[in-house]
Design an enzyme around this catalytic site. Sequence first.
Site: not given
Length: 549
Positions: A25, A82, A128, A174-175, A314, A316, A380, A430, A437-438
Amino acid sequence: MATTNTSQPKLSKDFLWGFATASFQIEGSTDVGGRGKSIWDDFSRTPGKTMDGRNGDVATDSFNLWREDLDLLVSYGVKSYRFSLSWSRIIPLGGRDDPVSEEGIKFYNDLIDALLERGITPFVTLYHWDLPQALHDRYLGWLNKDEIVADYVHYSRVCFERFGDRVKHWLTMNEPWCISVLGYGRGVFAPGRSSDRMRSSEGDSSTEPWIAGHSVILSHAYAVKAYREEFKAKQGGQIGITLNGDWAMPYDDSPENIAAAQHALDVAIGWFADPIYLGNYPPYMKQMLGDRLPTFTEEELKVVKASSDFYGMNTYTTNLCKAGGEDEFQGRTEYTFTRPDGTQLGPQAHCAWLQDYPEGFRELLNYLYNRYHMPIYVTENGFAVKDEHSMSLEQALKDEPRVQYYRGVTQGLIDAVQKDGVDVRAYFAWSLLDNFEWADGYVTRFGVTYVDYDTQKRYPKDSAKFVSKWFQEHVEGNEVAPTVTEEVPSASASAKPVTGKRASTTQANGASKRQSVNKGAANGKTVPKKTWKSPIARVTTYISTFLGL
Ligand code: PNW
């Protein structure tokens, strides 16, 4: 802004806080320094895969500008940073018999050393999402359990060997939910496999995500085994996994919707957390998937169970859950942000899946602590302000909805710790920077620092100041931390960027109060002596110039 309340009980002095990023990213320079391709390279270059048609070739150019990123971290006074390692920078072709790139190792060695010189603790994610493309081409990556476990463990071992003398905080993955579901189910993230033939010519969304997830769990677990058996005694670090997961609330108090919220949690979180912390997949997943859910052997389960030293969280948002629908990735529940009375759960972010509901953050901390009994590291958490990409710079820097978001979650955090007794030991917002952003490309901005992609200049937003100030005030013994001087990047109306000149001055002055753990550095490298500046002088400058009080 809130005034300092010194009488309020604080988070312990060991509480780690800072900001997070990920290699693909931010780094760019995808064909520099011997780096091999990752699955995101070509995927993000494929028309239609990202919202703005842009890719990760440059991103925030942090492969070149990482020293400026560190200047920002210093100016924010963080304790920890991180970031993630790019597997294909370190082993360009990814596999256990493929060569290691010394250039890639050097890039991360320099970064780690520079962090430690500044008194900032590196918190390192091994994976990630940027799988080496060669491993996908060779054997379909996460879909080939035996191969990927062996290659991932080898890669992890290389990282422990080369960086573990200085890195004491490791995240394996990650995730996993995003890796599995978005990459092999919905097909919106690399490698983009899906049953939806409009999206992908290959893939089976009914089986592949569960297979990929199973490989991710085992790869994590065997890497942790290697760390514990071969490195931990000598290096003394901690290692764990980080899982995404949003709080799930029943849409109303009907029994089926109460059950639905638990089903949502079982798939979003329990899929990975239950095997790792409790020793098996959630019963609801077995019921839902039958023999499509892979099984662990007895031997594997022994390795998987208790394979994380902490709970990496993580999160949101919060979803309201209704029973029904066919979406197995949500536990056959439907998500909404609209309450039965027609009101919205909270302010809408730029991305459809995110609304600001801070109560959910505190609820989730409690749920995880009560269910898994592990110390929690929030790795995150953040918010993307609606339409920020089309605002003027000055408008974008006054990111009140993001400040509001952080105000809510930090209150939730301290309440969970102090009123509910939840053991939370870290918090990373984050993200340090707006970045790639992907599938959203550069449209959705999560940074506390604005990035002008034409110039690559960085500008702190108000949220950066809020988060820094909050942690200065709420972590014991942290009052003196930021080495912010006149050189501090300003988010005021003049909207001064962090420039090379500014950056190097800050760097020269920028030794932190914290002891470097890098005394005598490994690999024969020398670490420059820290320079010290009067704490009082620093606090005064910090308060007056950075916070504008
Ligand atoms: C996380 N969802 O991704 C990632 O770890 C970051 O790399 C990313 O930039 C950040 O959150 C913000 O999106 C997610 O659809 C992606 O619910 C998608 C979802 C959640 C998290």
